[in-house]
Design a protein around this motif. Structure first.
Motif, mmCIF file in Angstrom:
data_model
loop_
_atom_site.group_PDB
_atom_site.id
_atom_site.type_symbol
_atom_site.label_atom_id
_atom_site.label_comp_id
_atom_site.label_asym_id
_atom_site.label_seq_id
_atom_site.Cartn_x
_atom_site.Cartn_y
_atom_site.Cartn_z
ATOM 1 N N LEU A 79 -100.355 -1.196 -36.772
ATOM 2 C CA LEU A 79 -100.984 -1.551 -38.040
ATOM 3 C C LEU A 79 -102.348 -0.915 -38.177
ATOM 4 C CD1 LEU A 79 -99.975 -5.264 -38.452
ATOM 5 C CD2 LEU A 79 -99.014 -3.230 -39.510
ATOM 6 N N SER A 130 -101.845 -3.810 -56.250
ATOM 7 C CA SER A 130 -101.672 -5.075 -55.532
ATOM 8 C C SER A 130 -101.141 -4.815 -54.125
ATOM 9 C CB SER A 130 -100.733 -6.000 -56.302
ATOM 10 O OG SER A 130 -99.445 -5.455 -56.312
ATOM 11 N N ILE A 131 -100.357 -3.766 -53.954
ATOM 12 C CA ILE A 131 -99.925 -3.424 -52.589
ATOM 13 C C ILE A 131 -101.113 -2.921 -51.782
ATOM 14 C CG2 ILE A 131 -98.469 -1.855 -51.252
ATOM 15 C CD1 ILE A 131 -96.805 -3.878 -52.534
ATOM 16 N N VAL A 133 -103.891 -4.003 -51.376
ATOM 17 C CA VAL A 133 -104.598 -5.048 -50.637
ATOM 18 C C VAL A 133 -104.222 -5.016 -49.168
ATOM 19 C CG1 VAL A 133 -105.035 -7.506 -50.537
ATOM 20 C CG2 VAL A 133 -104.497 -6.439 -52.694
ATOM 21 N N TYR A 134 -102.954 -4.686 -48.918
ATOM 22 C CA TYR A 134 -102.494 -4.726 -47.527
ATOM 23 C C TYR A 134 -103.312 -3.809 -46.646
ATOM 24 C CZ TYR A 134 -98.431 -7.411 -48.821
ATOM 25 O OH TYR A 134 -97.630 -8.387 -49.243
ATOM 26 N N ALA A 137 -106.513 -5.664 -45.806
ATOM 27 C CA ALA A 137 -106.257 -6.872 -45.028
ATOM 28 C C ALA A 137 -105.770 -6.521 -43.624
ATOM 29 C CB ALA A 137 -105.241 -7.745 -45.747
ATOM 30 N N LEU A 138 -104.825 -5.607 -43.551
ATOM 31 C CA LEU A 138 -104.262 -5.277 -42.247
ATOM 32 C C LEU A 138 -105.275 -4.550 -41.382
ATOM 33 C CD1 LEU A 138 -100.668 -4.252 -43.235
ATOM 34 C CD2 LEU A 138 -101.462 -6.356 -42.188
ATOM 35 N N TRP A 141 -107.323 -7.185 -39.888
ATOM 36 C CA TRP A 141 -106.665 -8.021 -38.885
ATOM 37 C C TRP A 141 -106.358 -7.233 -37.609
ATOM 38 C CZ3 TRP A 141 -101.842 -8.013 -36.560
ATOM 39 C CH2 TRP A 141 -101.551 -9.157 -35.819
ATOM 40 N N LEU A 149 -112.037 -9.031 -38.997
ATOM 41 C CA LEU A 149 -111.156 -10.103 -39.463
ATOM 42 C C LEU A 149 -111.776 -10.809 -40.660
ATOM 43 C CD1 LEU A 149 -108.560 -11.650 -38.949
ATOM 44 C CD2 LEU A 149 -109.894 -13.272 -37.641
ATOM 45 N N GLY A 152 -111.481 -8.625 -43.583
ATOM 46 C CA GLY A 152 -110.116 -8.592 -44.093
ATOM 47 C C GLY A 152 -109.777 -9.856 -44.853
ATOM 48 N N LEU A 153 -110.189 -11.001 -44.291
ATOM 49 C CA LEU A 153 -109.929 -12.273 -44.959
ATOM 50 C C LEU A 153 -110.581 -12.296 -46.332
ATOM 51 C CD1 LEU A 153 -110.331 -15.001 -42.229
ATOM 52 C CD2 LEU A 153 -108.363 -14.608 -43.666
ATOM 53 N N SER A 156 -108.764 -9.936 -48.773
ATOM 54 C CA SER A 156 -107.489 -10.364 -49.334
ATOM 55 C C SER A 156 -107.704 -11.501 -50.330
ATOM 56 C CB SER A 156 -106.519 -10.762 -48.238
ATOM 57 O OG SER A 156 -107.153 -11.561 -47.295
ATOM 58 N N ALA A 157 -108.553 -12.474 -49.966
ATOM 59 C CA ALA A 157 -108.780 -13.591 -50.893
ATOM 60 C C ALA A 157 -109.397 -13.089 -52.181
ATOM 61 C CB ALA A 157 -109.681 -14.629 -50.239
ATOM 62 N N VAL A 160 -106.845 -10.905 -54.289
ATOM 63 C CA VAL A 160 -105.799 -11.705 -54.926
ATOM 64 C C VAL A 160 -106.387 -12.491 -56.084
ATOM 65 C CG1 VAL A 160 -104.289 -13.665 -54.570
ATOM 66 C CG2 VAL A 160 -104.312 -11.830 -52.933
ATOM 67 N N GLY C 63 -97.107 -8.330 -53.945
ATOM 68 C CA GLY C 63 -98.542 -8.197 -54.091
ATOM 69 C C GLY C 63 -99.308 -9.489 -53.982
ATOM 70 N N PHE C 71 -102.591 -13.574 -45.514
ATOM 71 C CA PHE C 71 -103.891 -14.230 -45.476
ATOM 72 C C PHE C 71 -103.843 -15.467 -44.575
ATOM 73 C CE2 PHE C 71 -106.825 -17.359 -47.236
ATOM 74 C CZ PHE C 71 -108.004 -16.642 -47.154
ATOM 75 N N MET C 74 -103.592 -14.555 -40.987
ATOM 76 C CA MET C 74 -104.891 -14.132 -40.483
ATOM 77 C C MET C 74 -105.821 -15.317 -40.311
ATOM 78 S SD MET C 74 -105.248 -10.779 -42.837
ATOM 79 C CE MET C 74 -107.008 -10.660 -42.805
#
Lengths: 347, 650, 172, 100
Positions: A79, A130-131, A133-134, A137-138, A141, A149, A152-153, A156-157, A160, C63, C71, C74
């Motif tokens: 990842l 929207s993809i 984001v991965y 985030a990844l 992580w 981390l 990333g958190l 993602s929050a 979204v 998405g 999330f 994690m």
């Protein structure tokens, strides 16, 4: 209708061209930012490499390529490697449905200045971002680091959350235009009302509230100041890309600026009338002018980006969330309702 | 169409008072509670006076319709109020005497706990009693009928922490239920055969039927069943046993409910149903016989009682017997007349007795009283008036009403008259016995108090030391009632009362009856009854004032008979052995041990045991593990799919 | 032909993703496998003409919903699945049950659908037509689901919010 | 032209994978992911049937499934967070009591 071989050739040419232009634009957006922010902060910015530091992006690129690609131990390797790729691929994919101008005739064939015109083009952009984001985030992580981390958190929050506002702000435009196809959205903004005001969505569709929401959400989506919490240097070192270096870092860098450009293009198309503008002069000029208008609008939008960066401080994280959920979200809903009522009244 | 008098207000007012005191009384001061109770009761009395004032201008009978209550096919019951001369008499008696007793109660109950509760109940009683009196149909009357029973139960058991009071309340309630049962069956018969419970409709349709002179027909059965109800409520043989026990309640309650108003509901009901009884002479005869026997029977028990309130209780039973006797010989107006005068003097007697008890600190045994006339002169004087009234001395109220009953009884059958006169003599005797024992001679309560006998009730004051007079708030009602006891009978002179009621009971019957008796016979009868009263007085004087040692000797010489009288002819014991014990034993053995424990409980227990055994094995499936649940679901889904396919293939 | 090839390619990616989901022991790998499955399912939808469904599948499912999963993984820092002996029922009864049920359903479906085929873009689901259907014929279910979503939001907030620590000094 | 049954078989495979994942996985989040897989498998069959019968209600139904799945995911993940907070484990084999 184009025949298949010509279609394929045209497509490949367009793809290569667009990627080249996009990457160049990314490089020079970085230069522009450094220069503009430098002047705003009363210093010079890049000035040594080439005239006005114009070759600075080239030097940066060489440095990124030649640096040692360092992979820290303890990371989750698959990842860790995949994350920047996801980020950059998503960033580059979404540009594919953007129309840069009107169709131009090349060797007897009408070639639209757009890689492909899907009738759900806007949805494709939304889906791809929207993809995206991965990637962030990844990256956060898989780095197996606390700063990453947290970054990333947060990313993602935040993404979204703001994606909802972004999507809702677009719905108003969709209601006014009645199509998901970006080409048709641009078409619908042609002309003037009251004689002189262009029929852009931001004016005619009364979407200035939506434009404001879009602006905010777009800054958050691209992790730009004042919403750059995922990479807040002062708290998280560099957030989700703390552990990245060299080419992988460059990919994130590219993804971020490519996203900025995509967002600027989208704003131009949805709110500012795309390539629409006064046409004059010889036929060749008439062909080129829309693209010029388009680029000019994108440039203005990008300049605003940089301007805001030079002006505003960073939000606190709870302020960010409260702003998104308690202010932008209700505002977007209200705008949606009002727009729907106005459109229903007009028809 | 006469204008509406808003009769519904009369019962509703006390109900409001009851609700206020019942719901909020706990937080109100005693002054407020009594003010509320008196205001609403007094307002009802004023409404009664207003109705009386408007009465001459009314078209009678006056009915006021409020709305539907029950509608089932052709059968309909309405909320309606009914006003005629009979109702008016009852209305004034109930509200007037009730209001006086309310006033008295404020003084009497001032020191008691549960003050607000008492007045709430008292107002509730007024509500039900007025509903009963004003009812326009039997079912509405039945509400009041049951309601006064409830209020009576609550008030008898007012000191519910005392075991005897609680069981006396239960006894009253249960015995009344027997009577109510008869009443209810009578109502069912009426519905079945006449399709209505409305008084005017019912009576007009009954009036068209021929009278049942022989045997037991429909109307006779209805009459007899009504009489069962009346006997329950008005304490007639064989259902009188609850009334003496009801004396466990506070004395104002005894005065209001168990002397003046509620117990006369039976008489009122029989009088109200006079059309039915008029068509069922046999039932009427039964009423007369029961009334006569009760009068005599209760009077004899009254001779030997030593508890002041018990004497008055048996006296009440006896006087109610008189009223039934009057009704039984179709002299309804005489019965109602006696009802009215009785309400005055018996209410007064009870209140005065309450004042006496109050004075001597809760003592109720007459043997521990004596010589009280110096201590409590006002009570003495009012009580004297009442005693002379009940004994039938002219010109006191009791004389006129009792004399009229006796005259009418003589006319119907001299045997009734003879028993009536005997009863009058006995009544006179035991009432003067009470009078002499209480107020004359020397005070005997002091040594008892010095020996440390605790007062029967928890009256906070007067337990020791000399008896003292009651406060004015108690004495004023006594005086008013005393005046009424003296002059209350004068309305009956020259048949005026009868004439007033004649539109209800029929002009013919009374008019013919009065003329049937010659003037000389009438005077002879009057003289005889006065002589009987004087004889009673004299005998009591000799036995209880001149030679107080004599009664004991007489009692000794009588032996068994005296014991029987003292023990009230063992009626309670007989009832106990005949009805209560078999019922309790049967319930215990068959219903409790047999049916309840053996069948119902056992079935439930076995079911529960079975369920536990089954679930003991089944709960192995419920491991709490989500994945095993998922496994079961998967298997179940596969089975269901297979079943559906199989069914679909076939 | 192109249709069949595309179907097979993306179908294979789907199945591979699903099997990878089962095989991987780390939840994040499973989640990303599911994202792959969803993305290729979106392509399958496109093949069937349901372009709007495909777009929503990517936007909402891949998405938003799956980002939420990632999330949470994690947030809770979930590690590699530990090996515990749970229920044998699931393995002994459940998996054969699933396979039996699946075979039965497959048999019935193949029996009933027969040899019907669908072409590329067989039923174009334009946003407009779907919107018409959704806001006219299915208006009530649509409103009901909106209420459901509202309830779900409130439920999630209540469940996930940390209970206020009892602090007597703060209260006074 | 692709037979409808191919799509249905693919959907069946995905659904069965979901169920098996539910049965063999121990991590509560993975189990939840398996549920989503099942829902996706069903969605595919809806779309395929919609194409076969030429009626859009199949596709509309997919939207409802997605909405319900989204709602379910929010609530479910909130529950998972709450469970983790109280028990500090994500292994369902350790979460077999309703009350601690």
């Amino acid at each position: 209708m184009l025949s298949l071989p010509i279609f394929l050739v045209a497509s490949v040419v367009k793809i290569v061209l667009v990627i080249f232009i996009l990457l160049t634009a990314v490089a020079y957006t970085v230069w522009l930012e450094r220069k503009v922010v430098g002047h705003m902060q009363n210093r010079w910015g890049p000035s040594r490499v080439g005239p006005f530091g114009l070759l600075q992006p080239l030097a940066d690129g060489v440095k990124f390529l030649l640096k040692e690609d360092l992979t820290p131990p303890h990371v989750y390797r698959p990842l860790f490697i995949a994350a920047p790729m996801i980020a950059v691929i998503c960033a580059l994919t979404s540009i594919s449905v953007i129309p840069f101008g009107t169709a131009i005739p090349v060797a007897g064939h009408i070639i639209p200045l757009q890689i492909t015109d899907l009738n759900i083009g806007l949805l494709v952009i939304l889906g791809v971002t929207s993809i995206g984001v991965y990637g962030v985030a990844l990256a956060g992580w898989s780095s197996n680091s606390k700063y990453s981390l947290l970054g990333g958190l947060r990313a993602s929050a935040q993404m979204v959350s703001y994606e909802i506002c972004l999507g809702l702000s677009l719905v108003g435009v969709l209601i006014v235009s009645g199509s998901f196809s970006l080409q048709q959205i641009v078409e619908s903004q042609r002309g003037y009302f009251w004689g002189f005001i262009p029929k852009w969505n931001i004016f005619y569709g009364c979407q200035f509230v939506a434009f404001f929401i879009y602006l905010m959400a777009a800054y958050a989506e691209t992790n730009r100041i004042p919403f750059d919490l995922p990479e807040a240097e002062t708290e998280l070192v560099a957030g989700y890309h703390t552990e990245y270096s060299a080419m992988k870092f460059a990919m994130f860098f590219m993804a971020e600026y490519a996203n900025m450009i995509t967002v600027a293009c989208l704003a131009t198309i949805l709110f500012l009338g795309g390539g629409n503008g006064p046409l004059f002069g010889p036929p060749l000029l008439r062909l080129i002018l829309p693209t010029f208008y388009f680029v000019a609008k994108v440039f203005v939008f990008l300049f605003t980006y940089i301007w805001v960066r030079g002006t505003l401080p960073r939000f606190r994280y709870d302020q960010l969330m409260a702003f998104g959920w308690k202010f932008l979200f209700p505002l977007a809903i209200a705008n949606l309702v009002v727009t729907a009522l106005v459109v229903a009244y007009r028809s | 169409m006469t204008p509406s008098l808003h009769l519904w207000l009369i019962p509703i007012l006390p109900l409001i008072g009851a609700a206020i005191n019942g719901f909020f009384g706990r937080r109100l001061s005693r002054q407020t509670v009594s003010a509320v109770a008196l205001t609403f009761c007094g307002a009802a009395f004023l409404m009664g006076l207003y109705v009386a004032a408007r009465f001459p201008s009314l078209e009678l009978p006056h009915a006021e319709y409020l709305g539907h209550w029950i509608r089932s096919g052709n059968f309909m019951v309405n909320f309606e109020f009914y006003l005629d001369q009979l109702t008016l008499v009852m209305l004034l008696v109930v509200t007037g005497v009730g209001f006086l007793i309310h006033i008295y109660s404020v003084g009497y109950m001032w020191e008691e706990g549960g003050f607000y509760r008492f007045f709430s109940y008292l107002n509730l009683f007024m509500f039900f009693m007025l509903t009963l009196v004003l009812a326009g149909n039997y079912l509405q009357m039945f509400i009041g009928w049951e309601g006064v029973g409830l209020a009576s139960y609550l008030l008898i058991g007012f000191w519910f922490t005392k075991d005897s009071a609680a069981s006396a309340g239960k006894k009253a309630f249960i015995v009344n239920r027997i009577g109510d049962f008869g009443f209810l069956i009578a109502l069912f018969l009426l519905i079945k055969h006449f399709g209505s419970l409305n008084f005017s409709q019912l009576f007009s349709s009954i009036a068209q039927q021929p009278a049942e002179t022989a045997g037991v027909g429909l109307l006779t059965s209805i009459g007899l069943l009504l009489m069962v109800g009346a006997a329950g409520k008005s304490a007639q043989i064989p259902l009188y046993v609850w009334l003496p026990d009801a004396m466990e309640g506070p004395t104002p309650v005894s005065a209001l409910i168990h002397a003046a108003t509620m117990v006369t509901a039976g008489v009122y009901m029989v009088a109200r149903s006079h059309v039915i009884f008029g068509h069922a002479p046999n039932a009427l005869t039964v009423v007369a016989i029961i009334g006569t026997l009760t009068a005599l029977f209760a009077a004899t028990i009254g001779i030997a009682q030593t508890d002041i309130k018990k004497v008055l209780a048996y006296s009440t039973v006896s006087q109610l017997g008189y009223m039934f006797m009057a009704c039984g010989v179709a002299a309804y107006s005489a019965g109602i007349f006696h009802l009215m005068t009785h309400a005055f003097f018996k209410g007064l007697l009870f209140l005065a007795a309450g004042s006496v008890i109050h004075a001597v600190g809760g003592e109720q045994d007459m043997r521990k009283m004596g010589g009280l006339r110096q201590y409590i002169p006002w009570t003495f004087m009012t009580m004297t008036a009442a005693t002379f009234a009940i004994a039938g001395f002219p010109p006191f109220a009791g004389f006129f009403s009792k004399d009229e009953i006796l005259a009418r009884a003589y006319e119907a059958n001299p045997a009734y008259w003879f028993i009536g006169v005997t009863t009058a003599f006995i009544t006179s005797f035991y009432m003067f016995r009470l009078w002499f024992m209480t107020f004359f001679g020397d005070y005997r309560g002091r040594e008892a108090a010095e020996h440390g006998h605790a007062p029967a009730h928890g009256h906070g004051h007067g337990g020791h030391g000399d008896p003292h007079e009651s406060p004015m708030i108690m004495l004023v009602p006594l005086m008013i009632l005393a005046v009424l006891s003296v002059i209350g009978g004068w309305v009956g002179i020259g048949g005026r009362f009868e004439h007033f009621l004649s539109p209800v009971f029929g002009e013919g019957a009374t008019a013919v009856a009065t003329e049937a008796l010659s003037r000389s016979t009438e005077i002879t009868l009057m003289v005889i009854s006065v002589v009987a009263a004087v004889l009673g007085f004299y005998l009591a004087y000799v036995l209880y004032l001149k030679r107080p040692e004599l009664p004991q000797k007489i009692a000794d010489s009588l032996g068994g008979l005296y014991q029987a009288v003292v023990n009230k002819y063992y009626v309670d014991e007989i009832y106990g052995d005949l009805f209560v014990k078999p019922l309790v034993d049967g319930s215990t053995r068959i219903l409790w041990h047999g049916v309840d424990q053996g069948v119902i409980d056992a079935a439930i227990n076995d079911t529960a045991d079975g369920a536990r055994h089954v679930s003991d094995s089944a709960r192995q499936m419920q491991s709490g593990n989500v994945r095993s649940y998922a496994g079961w679901v998967a298997v179940g889904a596969a089975v269901i799919i297979a079943y559906m396919i199989w069914m679909g293939v076939r | 032909m192109l249709h069949l090839v595309l179907f097979l390619v993306f179908g294979a990616i789907c199945v591979a993703g699903a099997i990878n989901l089962l095989v991987q022991s780390h939840p994040i790998s499973s989640a990303l496998s599911l994202v792959v499955v969803m993305a290729s399912l979106a392509v399958e939808y496109l093949l069937l003409g349901a372009e709007f469904v495909a777009a929503v599948q990517v936007i909402v499912y891949a998405g938003a919903v799956m980002v939420l999963f990632v999330f949470v993984i994690m947030l809770l820092n979930a590690g590699v699945e530990e090996r515990t002996k749970g229920s044998r029922v699931a393995l002994i009864l459940g998996i054969p049950g699933v396979l039996a049920g699946g075979l039965l359903v497959a048999w019935v479906l193949i029996e009933r659908t027969g040899t019907a085929t669908v072409g590329l873009g067989a039923l174009p689901g334009f946003p407009k037509t779907i919107g018409n259907l959704l806001f006219h014929d299915f208006l009530l279910p649509f409103e009901v689901t909106s209420v459901l979503v509202l309830i779900a939001i409130m439920g999630a907030v209540v469940l996930a919010s940390r209970p206020e620590p009892k602090n007597p000094e703060k209260e006074s | 032209m692709v037979p409808v049954s191919y799509y249905l078989i693919l959907s069946g495979i995905l659904f069965s994978c979901g169920v098996i994942g539910f049965l063999i996985k121990r991590n509560i989040i993975t189990i939840f992911i398996s549920i989503e897989l099942m829902l996706n498998g069903v969605n595919l069959s809806f779309v395929a049937f919609a194409a076969q019968w030429q009626h859009l209600s199949g596709q509309v139904f997919v939207f409802f499934v997605m909405v319900v799945a989204a709602a379910e995911a929010t609530v479910g993940l909130a529950i998972i967070i709450a469970v983790f907070r109280t028990r500090e484990t994500l292994n369902v084999d350790h979460v077999n009591l309703l009350k601690l």
